[in-house]
Design a protein around this motif. Structure first.
Motif, PDB file in Angstrom:
ATOM      1  N   UNK A 136       0.780  -1.030  -0.014  1.00  0.00           N
ATOM      2  CA  UNK A 136      -0.112   0.035  -0.062  1.00  0.00           C
ATOM      3  C   UNK A 136       0.851   1.349  -0.037  1.00  0.00           C
ATOM      4  N   UNK A 137       0.235   2.361  -0.655  1.00  0.00           N
ATOM      5  CA  UNK A 137       0.856   3.564  -0.434  1.00  0.00           C
ATOM      6  C   UNK A 137       0.050   4.724  -0.061  1.00  0.00           C
ATOM      7  N   UNK A 138       0.471   5.424   1.186  1.00  0.00           N
ATOM      8  CA  UNK A 138      -0.600   6.364   1.756  1.00  0.00           C
ATOM      9  C   UNK A 138       0.078   7.711   1.564  1.00  0.00           C
ATOM     10  N   UNK A 139      -0.543   8.877   0.847  1.00  0.00           N
ATOM     11  CA  UNK A 139       0.144  10.074   0.574  1.00  0.00           C
ATOM     12  C   UNK A 139      -0.155  10.722   2.095  1.00  0.00           C
ATOM     13  N   UNK A 140       1.022  11.053   2.630  1.00  0.00           N
ATOM     14  CA  UNK A 140       0.892  12.073   3.941  1.00  0.00           C
ATOM     15  C   UNK A 140       1.820  13.151   3.470  1.00  0.00           C
ATOM     16  N   UNK A 141       1.251  14.452   3.817  1.00  0.00           N
ATOM     17  CA  UNK A 141       2.068  15.780   3.459  1.00  0.00           C
ATOM     18  C   UNK A 141       3.103  16.053   4.453  1.00  0.00           C
ATOM     19  N   UNK A 142       3.807  14.988   4.955  1.00  0.00           N
ATOM     20  CA  UNK A 142       4.815  15.320   6.178  1.00  0.00           C
ATOM     21  C   UNK A 142       6.173  15.711   5.810  1.00  0.00           C
ATOM     22  N   UNK A 143       6.574  15.846   4.417  1.00  0.00           N
ATOM     23  CA  UNK A 143       7.865  15.921   3.872  1.00  0.00           C
ATOM     24  C   UNK A 143       8.794  14.908   4.396  1.00  0.00           C
ATOM     25  N   UNK A 144       9.791  15.268   5.074  1.00  0.00           N
ATOM     26  CA  UNK A 144      10.923  14.434   5.488  1.00  0.00           C
ATOM     27  C   UNK A 144      10.534  13.916   6.757  1.00  0.00           C
TER      28      UNK A 144
END
Length: 654
Positions: free
Chosen positions: A266-274
């Motif tokens: 699975x791949x979950x997009x999270x806008x956490x940067x690094x």
């Protein structure tokens, strides 16, 4: 009929200003997933409760930026390593400094607590790994083998091994009982940033800047599989508690992997940067990231994430959460760790009149401990997290309550999507048996008589045996060094060092003789001609202090040397190179770009032609350096921030 509210898979929890200056390191408590420790360039270590805005406790004592922090498993102790090489251990329940450990010669890049004994492992930019006895302030073992900075250390779940990852592209496995390396795992083509042991099986995962994750079998000492094509350098990985999958905190996404065979679940997009660290609690994955002085926390709902190769037949009609639809665990493929039946309590306070603690009141480490403090900033949160010492056990704050998810249509939250990667259902990942935790048995009181300790300086091992911290392990008697052998080891390399220092002194005298004439350019030319970077560094450290000494022709000579300094393995060389390059960019880059953009002159102007030639040469040299600066701008710590600043200053070159 009302439309049911659909919640998000991932969302941002909060963002806080964690330090007065840049944040250099952080770590999550793995037991609760709710305790956060941050280290900063302000030389402080701050404690936070996730999703609360106020600092719980601020730990002081370090006199240089904090480069690495780590919490022990019960979240009662915290250890922090600094840029100068010093290490400090605080007792969080007592809110006081416990130990100061000195001995490393450079940045502390990595730390880890032993899972059962009162020991801490430290890895440094000086390439050494040290194992410290917290009770006696002593170094038990020194492990040598890496040729570059040691970036990550992890103890095995049974406490018998130590895995290390380094910038030299290798992973090494150390046997703590024998005090030597068991195996080396080559294969990565870039610095290895992180290693993690499987929670149950003899399996190790490593993540590298070469954008790959490798899995290593710890019985056969060979690679199991390799996952390639990560979107960026791998900095944080974490096994699921039952060992069914591995989570990788990538740039702005969470990826879920299996390893036999290698595939992405699975791949979950999270806008956490690094993302810098991950923890799991209550079927939620917590990720934390930092940028300058800010720290952000994020949550991923693991019940909405695919964690095995078997997909639910009809997840829409089945009302059970996805976590309840997973197949039952089966027997593991590999040998499992044999954990001790008892656990150790936190370090016992050794009486001041004992032999191991007998120190001069004016000794440096005692003074460091007196000057180190733990200041409670928020008593309410502190009392909630750290119960009084006479409590039987400590319960992390609201551990049973997951963080609430915002509605899917909340535009204020970061937009996220969940692609469906191809899953090879023909090869489902084998499930592993989850071992029950060993019962916690109260530790017996320490014996009155302290074991004899071989007197030694605080920078050297104090002579303890590794079996002191491993339950029921016997090792053969190790032969002691005789005086002649000890002296030969001390003298080893002494003559070579004397030759190097004599040569450097002679070269500095040559440069100083030219310097007294007042011709700075000729002095720098002579230092460059000697072909000794240490002399160039010494000279630049003087020139950097007075900007008026810099001229355009001096830049043409120094810039090639700066490129060498930025690629050096010595921290002081890199620091000097960054300082000189920053000064050149601030003072001369606007002039260079203006002259190169100006229309050609009419007639003959020799001085203008010479200036134009120097500007063209400097521009060419700066363009060559810009690619190097860009590649290093992704580094963490103080150097990373310095390279990012240089990258911004060099933006006008494009």
């Amino acid at each position: 009929m009302a439309t049911p509210v659909v919640t998000k898979t991932a969302w941002k929890l909060q963002e806080i200003v964690a330090h007065a200056s840049n944040v250099s390191s952080l770590v999550l408590g793995k037991a609760s997933g709710r305790l956060l420790a941050t280290g900063g360039d302000d030389c402080r270590v701050n404690l936070w409760s996730i999703n609360k805005p106020n600092c719980i406790m601020s730990l002081t004592g370090h006199t240089s930026p904090v480069e690495s922090v780590r919490l022990n498993t019960p979240e009662e102790l915290i250890v922090a390593g600094s840029q100068s090489g010093s290490i400090r251990v605080w007792d969080l329940e007592a809110a006081k400094i416990l130990r100061t450990l000195m001995g490393h010669k450079a940045n502390i890049c990595s730390l880890d607590f032993h899972p059962y004994g009162e020991f801490v492992a430290s890895g440094s930019q000086d390439t050494n790994i040290k194992l410290w006895d917290i009770r006696r302030k002593g170094c038990v073992f020194r492990y040598r083998g890496h040729s570059q900075a040691v970036r990550c250390l992890r103890f095995s779940p049974d406490g018998k091994w130590l895995a290390s990852a380094a910038d030299d592209h290798t992973v090494k496995l150390w046997d703590l009982t024998a005090g030597k390396m068991m195996s080396e795992f080559p294969g990565h083509t870039g610095p290895v940033n992180v290693v993690e042991f499987h929670p149950n099986e003899y399996l190790l995962a490593s993540g590298s800047s070469d954008r790959t994750i490798r899995f290593w079998d710890l019985e056969k000492f060979q690679v199991v599989s390799c996952i390639e094509g990560e979107p960026g350098p791998v900095r944080s990985v974490l096994f699921n508690p039952d060992g069914c999958c591995l989570y990788s905190g990538c740039q702005d996404s969470l990826r879920v992997y299996g390893w036999e065979p290698e595939r992405c679940f699975d791949v979950v997009l999270v806008n956490w940067g690094k993302v810098a660290d991950l923890a799991i609690c209550n079927d939620q994955l917590i990720g934390v990231a930092f940028s300058q002085s800010n720290v952000s926390s994020y949550v991923v709902d693991l019940t909405r994430v695919t964690r095995t190769g078997t997909v639910a037949q009809d997840s829409i009609q089945d009302s059970r959460p996805l976590a309840q639809q997973l197949p039952q665990p089966s027997a593991p493929l590999r040998r499992i760790y044999e954990r001790p039946s008892t656990t150790c309590s936190k370090p016992q306070r050794v009486k001041q009149n004992s032999e191991s603690e007998r120190r001069s009141p004016s000794s440096e480490d005692d003074r460091d401990e007196r000057e180190s403090r733990a200041e409670i900033q928020n008593a309410e949160d502190y009392n909630e997290i750290f119960q009084p010492k006479n409590s039987i056990s400590r319960t992390p704050p609201r551990r049973s309550e997951p963080f609430p998810a915002p509605p899917e249509d909340d535009l204020a939250t970061a937009k996220e999507a969940k692609p469906s990667p191809a899953i090879n259902s023909q090869f489902p990942v084998p499930n592993v048996e989850v071992l029950p935790r060993p019962p916690v048995v109260a530790s017996p009181p320490p014996p009155k008589a302290e074991p004899a300790i071989i007197p030694a300086t605080r920078n050297e091992p104090i002579g303890l045996k590794a079996s002191d911290f491993l339950p029921a392990v016997k090792i053969p008697q190790q032969a002691e060094l005789v005086d002649e052998d000890a002296m030969s080891q001390i003298r080893k390399g002494h003559d070579t060092m004397c030759v190097v220092l004599t040569s450097r002194h002679r070269n500095l005298d040559t440069v100083r003789a030219v310097w007294t004439t007042g011709d700075i350019k000729t002095s720098v030319d002579s230092a460059v001609a000697i072909n000794d970077l240490s002399v160039v560094v010494d000279l630049l450290n003087i020139v950097n202090q007075k900007a008026s000494l810099w001229k355009l022709d001096l830049c043409t000579t120094v810039l090639p040397q700066i490129e060498k300094l930025l690629q050096s393995k010595y921290e002081s060389y890199v620091q000097t190179g960054c300082t000189s390059l920053k000064l050149i960019l601030q003072r001369f880059l606007p002039l260079i770009t203006d002259i190169l953009a100006a229309p050609p002159s009419v007639g003959v102007d020799i001085s203008r032609e010479e200036r134009l030639h120097k500007c063209r040469l400097c521009y060419k040299q700066l363009k060559g350096i810009s690619s190097l600066v860009k590649s290093k701008s992704g580094l963490s710590g103080r150097h990373g921030s310095a390279f990012r600043e240089l990258h911004l200053l060099m933006a006008s070159l494009d």
